[in-house]
Design an enzyme around this catalytic site. Structure first.
Site, PDB file in Angstrom:
ATOM      1  N   GLU A  27      -7.112  21.181  13.878  1.00  0.00           N
ATOM      2  CA  GLU A  27      -6.205  21.638  12.820  1.00  0.00           C
ATOM      3  C   GLU A  27      -6.839  22.668  11.895  1.00  0.00           C
ATOM      4  OE1 GLU A  27      -4.886  17.983  10.969  1.00  0.00           O
ATOM      5  OE2 GLU A  27      -3.271  17.769  12.454  1.00  0.00           O
ATOM      6  N   GLU A  84      -0.424   8.377   9.876  1.00  0.00           N
ATOM      7  CA  GLU A  84      -1.261   9.344   9.172  1.00  0.00           C
ATOM      8  C   GLU A  84      -1.870  10.356  10.130  1.00  0.00           C
ATOM      9  OE1 GLU A  84      -3.163  11.356   6.107  1.00  0.00           O
ATOM     10  OE2 GLU A  84      -1.506   9.951   6.052  1.00  0.00           O
ATOM     11  N   TYR A  87      -3.971  11.578  17.551  1.00  0.00           N
ATOM     12  CA  TYR A  87      -4.820  12.547  18.244  1.00  0.00           C
ATOM     13  C   TYR A  87      -5.117  12.043  19.646  1.00  0.00           C
ATOM     14  CZ  TYR A  87      -8.863  15.380  19.489  1.00  0.00           C
ATOM     15  OH  TYR A  87      -9.727  16.229  20.137  1.00  0.00           O
ATOM     16  N   VAL A  88      -5.011  12.960  20.590  1.00  0.00           N
ATOM     17  CA  VAL A  88      -5.416  12.721  21.969  1.00  0.00           C
ATOM     18  C   VAL A  88      -6.326  13.877  22.361  1.00  0.00           C
ATOM     19  CG1 VAL A  88      -4.640  12.507  24.363  1.00  0.00           C
ATOM     20  CG2 VAL A  88      -3.279  11.495  22.521  1.00  0.00           C
ATOM     21  N   GLY A  96       1.054  11.228  28.750  1.00  0.00           N
ATOM     22  CA  GLY A  96       1.868  10.234  28.068  1.00  0.00           C
ATOM     23  C   GLY A  96       1.101   9.381  27.074  1.00  0.00           C
ATOM     24  N   ILE A  97      -0.120   9.778  26.756  1.00  0.00           N
ATOM     25  CA  ILE A  97      -0.959   8.980  25.859  1.00  0.00           C
ATOM     26  C   ILE A  97      -0.440   9.052  24.425  1.00  0.00           C
ATOM     27  CG2 ILE A  97      -3.293   8.719  24.921  1.00  0.00           C
ATOM     28  CD1 ILE A  97      -4.256   9.850  27.723  1.00  0.00           C
ATOM     29  N   GLY A  98      -0.131  10.252  23.940  1.00  0.00           N
ATOM     30  CA  GLY A  98       0.430  10.395  22.592  1.00  0.00           C
ATOM     31  C   GLY A  98       1.746   9.657  22.474  1.00  0.00           C
ATOM     32  N   ASN A 125       1.885  24.057  14.360  1.00  0.00           N
ATOM     33  CA  ASN A 125       1.528  23.278  15.552  1.00  0.00           C
ATOM     34  C   ASN A 125       2.752  23.096  16.455  1.00  0.00           C
ATOM     35  OD1 ASN A 125       0.510  21.520  17.440  1.00  0.00           O
ATOM     36  ND2 ASN A 125      -0.491  20.197  15.948  1.00  0.00           N
ATOM     37  N   TYR A 132       7.359  16.115  19.488  1.00  0.00           N
ATOM     38  CA  TYR A 132       8.067  15.195  18.597  1.00  0.00           C
ATOM     39  C   TYR A 132       9.584  15.314  18.758  1.00  0.00           C
ATOM     40  CZ  TYR A 132       3.514  14.516  16.381  1.00  0.00           C
ATOM     41  OH  TYR A 132       2.205  14.223  16.135  1.00  0.00           O
TER      42      TYR A 132
END
Length: 160
Positions: A27, A84, A87-88, A96-98, A125, A132
């Site tokens: 970031e 909060e 992160y992957v 598909g982890i996030g 981003n 999302y």
């Protein structure tokens, strides 16, 4: 291929801090990370933790995390969850982890009767914004985030 999501363990404060630093670097905010391993250990595993962390493992290796805490809405009269940080690691994205980390928190909301799961995303981003939207998250564009910190916080807190 297997994904496991589990609560962080007390001996993993260093791992969590490592993920925080990786996220901050992505970031372009690494210069803002002041947290220490001791800070993370106290926040997550101290006598009265108010912050929680889930670790995502792919094939048994930690590859990402979600840091979250409970919020409260006076309008609904109910608690919710604030995500909060999510992160992957870049090499593990697209598996598909996030989504698994967020789905785990959504499941917690459903099981605990919490009406909302919320978080921020940086405007630049776009990959995260697209992700999302793909899971049904709606932007709350009518709100502007405000922050009081540093000298302004101290001045107001001291009554000046």
């Amino acid at each position: 291929m297997s994904l496991t999501i589990r609560p962080a363990r007390p001996d993993e404060a260093g791992l969590v801090l490592g993920f925080i630093r990786e996220l901050a670097e992505y970031e372009k905010l690494l210069h803002e990370v002041a947290a220490t391993e001791a800070d993370i250990a106290l926040a997550l595993f101290g006598p009265n933790p108010r912050t929680f962390c889930d670790i995502a493992e792919w094939e048994g290796e930690p590859v990402g995390f979600a840091v979250w805490f409970y919020t409260y809405s006076t309008f609904s009269g109910r608690h919710g969850i604030w995500l909060e940080d999510l992160y992957v690691r870049p090499g593990q994205r697209g598996r598909g982890i996030g989504k698994g980390l967020i789905a785990n928190l959504a499941r917690r909301c459903v099981e605990e009767g919490l009406p909302r799961l919320a978080w921020w995303v940086l405007n630049w981003n776009e990959p995260s914004r697209v992700f999302y939207r793909s899971i049904g998250a709606a932007a709350q564009d009518e709100w502007t985030v405000k922050r009081l910190e540093g000298e302004a916080l101290a001045r107001l807190g001291q009554g000046n």
